[in-house]
Write an enzyme that holds these catalytic residues in place. Sequence first.
Site, short mmCIF file in Angstrom:
data_model
loop_
_atom_site.label_atom_id
_atom_site.label_comp_id
_atom_site.label_asym_id
_atom_site.label_seq_id
_atom_site.Cartn_x
_atom_site.Cartn_y
_atom_site.Cartn_z
N LYS A 88 0.84 -1.19 0.00
CA LYS A 88 0.00 0.00 0.00
C LYS A 88 0.88 1.25 0.00
CE LYS A 88 -4.20 -1.75 2.18
NZ LYS A 88 -3.89 -3.16 1.90
N ASP A 122 -1.09 -1.74 -4.41
CA ASP A 122 -2.50 -1.57 -4.08
C ASP A 122 -2.94 -0.13 -4.36
OD1 ASP A 122 -2.83 -4.17 -3.25
OD2 ASP A 122 -2.55 -3.74 -1.13
N ARG A 173 -5.09 -5.31 -11.71
CA ARG A 173 -6.09 -6.01 -10.89
C ARG A 173 -7.35 -5.15 -10.82
NH1 ARG A 173 -4.44 -5.61 -5.13
NH2 ARG A 173 -2.93 -7.27 -5.56
N ARG A 275 -12.23 -3.46 9.62
CA ARG A 275 -12.47 -2.59 8.48
C ARG A 275 -13.09 -3.36 7.33
NH1 ARG A 275 -7.73 -1.21 7.51
NH2 ARG A 275 -7.34 -2.25 5.54
N GLU A 279 -16.62 -2.29 5.54
CA GLU A 279 -16.58 -1.71 4.21
C GLU A 279 -17.84 -1.97 3.42
OE1 GLU A 279 -13.04 -3.39 2.67
OE2 GLU A 279 -11.73 -1.83 3.46
#
Length: 294
Positions: A88, A122, A173, A275, A279
């Site tokens: 990330k 990501d 992706r 999380r 989401e």
Amino acid sequence: MVGSVLRPDSYNRPFMIPPIANNFVAGEDPSTAIEHVTSCNSDGVDGILNLLGEHYSKRPPADADTQAYIDLIAALAAADVGGCVSVKPSQIGLDVGVDVFEENLASIVEAGQQHDRFVWIDMEDHTTTDVTLDAFETHAIGTDGDVGLCVQANLKRTREDIERLAELPGKIRFVKGAYDEPAEIAHKSKEAVNTAYKELLEFAFREFDDGIAVGSHDPAMIDHAAELHAEYGTDYEVQMLMGVREAAQRELAADGVPTYQYIPYGDKWMSYFYRRLRERKENALFAFRAIVGK
């Protein structure tokens, strides 16, 4: 109920993560995570390892996680398992400064090149999209396609973005997107996101040359990708989260579809797990089904 449910022996892990989260996080240290990748490989599924952590506002933790990824890449190569990493931007310095992110990402990509390991980047919320696209373009060209990028179907800009990406080497992706983005820049209804996702896949299978990753647990999207592959012949793979539709992952791999499991690990598992459940309602449903074994 939870305490009575056991995962297959190859997935039971001896660490102090509660049973529910234990379905979705592969331990707190890299050795345990690599053991999980080895178990996945035995079922024909490769692994994408992600060290949990994000939004560091200071450089030391960003640098520390960068080094952890470099060490992880070496460990994956030494273990000779089918696995790669996914990072990330905010974890490796983007919130500290663009220069810090670029420097740390370059170090991770260099390690990937040294050890013949693919590196995924990501995508986070919309404020990071441009800098993440730029970083991917740099390394996609520099490595001749040994990096990949995640794009999100809920963002209205993504169709234009993938038109740019179609000219680059590397994999893309496709995910539906989990961030709660403003309505002016994002599709908000499930139906609109699903339509956008299908249209993005159709464009990618028609225009891309270097491979497509279908990052979805939705059987309709996976079936749609198979139909597009039959029509256009474009290479693709399916990626799903650890703990979600794992039987389907094994079935896809057995049918000859390259299949990857996205495998989080690390001591920040609690925030990740909760999380995921917050989401989307679908995630909570997937979690429940995984826990009860349905």
